[in-house]
Design a protein around this motif. Structure first.
Motif, PDB file in Angstrom:
ATOM      1  N   HIS A  45      17.880 -18.254  56.353  1.00 39.17           N
ATOM      2  CA  HIS A  45      19.184 -17.729  55.946  1.00 39.17           C
ATOM      3  C   HIS A  45      19.601 -18.232  54.584  1.00 39.17           C
ATOM      4  O   HIS A  45      19.137 -19.280  54.123  1.00 39.17           O
ATOM      5  CB  HIS A  45      20.260 -18.166  56.959  1.00 39.17           C
ATOM      6  CG  HIS A  45      19.908 -17.843  58.375  1.00 39.17           C
ATOM      7  ND1 HIS A  45      20.252 -16.672  58.987  1.00 39.17           N
ATOM      8  CD2 HIS A  45      19.203 -18.561  59.289  1.00 39.17           C
ATOM      9  CE1 HIS A  45      19.798 -16.672  60.232  1.00 39.17           C
ATOM     10  NE2 HIS A  45      19.152 -17.814  60.445  1.00 39.17           N
ATOM     11  N   CYS A  49      25.686 -18.180  55.944  1.00 45.06           N
ATOM     12  CA  CYS A  49      25.442 -17.216  57.017  1.00 45.06           C
ATOM     13  C   CYS A  49      26.067 -17.715  58.315  1.00 45.06           C
ATOM     14  O   CYS A  49      26.047 -18.907  58.608  1.00 45.06           O
ATOM     15  CB  CYS A  49      23.945 -17.008  57.215  1.00 45.06           C
ATOM     16  SG  CYS A  49      23.563 -15.814  58.520  1.00 45.06           S
ATOM     17  N   TYR A  51      25.032 -17.551  61.237  1.00 42.91           N
ATOM     18  CA  TYR A  51      24.077 -18.142  62.170  1.00 42.91           C
ATOM     19  C   TYR A  51      23.817 -19.622  61.895  1.00 42.91           C
ATOM     20  O   TYR A  51      23.142 -20.292  62.666  1.00 42.91           O
ATOM     21  CB  TYR A  51      22.754 -17.371  62.133  1.00 42.91           C
ATOM     22  CG  TYR A  51      22.870 -15.993  62.720  1.00 42.91           C
ATOM     23  CD1 TYR A  51      23.286 -15.824  64.037  1.00 42.91           C
ATOM     24  CD2 TYR A  51      22.597 -14.859  61.958  1.00 42.91           C
ATOM     25  CE1 TYR A  51      23.412 -14.560  64.579  1.00 42.91           C
ATOM     26  CE2 TYR A  51      22.723 -13.593  62.489  1.00 42.91           C
ATOM     27  CZ  TYR A  51      23.135 -13.440  63.810  1.00 42.91           C
ATOM     28  OH  TYR A  51      23.263 -12.191  64.331  1.00 42.91           O
ATOM     29  N   CYS A  75      22.247 -11.852  56.441  1.00 37.39           N
ATOM     30  CA  CYS A  75      22.681 -12.449  55.180  1.00 37.39           C
ATOM     31  C   CYS A  75      21.742 -12.119  54.016  1.00 37.39           C
ATOM     32  O   CYS A  75      22.012 -12.528  52.891  1.00 37.39           O
ATOM     33  CB  CYS A  75      22.834 -13.958  55.342  1.00 37.39           C
ATOM     34  SG  CYS A  75      21.310 -14.807  55.775  1.00 37.39           S
TER      35      CYS A  75
HETATM   36 ZN   LIG Z   1      21.477 -15.213  58.149  1.00 33.35          ZN
END
Ligand SMILES: [Zn+2]
Length: 80
Positions: A45, A49, A51, A75
């Motif tokens: 990422h 992001c 996550y 992302c």
């Molecule tokens: Zn991501």
């Protein structure tokens, strides 16, 4: 009239510069591109992001790809 034309030229130039100079990916001092992986995920990422809320492990892009991580679809991190 002449002044208005000058103004338009300046605005056009600014738009042109912004359009053709997208922000560069975050790079470390040594020039490698930094991406982030999570403890359990299989994706890498870019900074910020959603996550990365649970875990965030910094890696160079080269390492992440070499270790089999794939770019996150949310992302859009940089790719090699
Ligand atoms: Zn991501």
């Amino acid at each position: 009239m002449n002044r208005a034309r000058k103004f338009c030229t300046v605005i056009f130039s600014l738009v042109f510069i912004v359009a053709f100079n997208p922000p560069l990916p975050v790079s470390a001092a040594d020039g490698t591109t930094v991406v982030y992986v999570t403890k359990t995920g299989e994706k890498y990422h870019s900074e910020g992001c959603k996550y990365l809320k649970k875990s965030k492990i910094e890696k160079s892009l080269e390492d992440a790809v070499a270790e089999g991580y794939e770019p996150c679809s949310k992302c859009s991190p940089p790719e090699l």
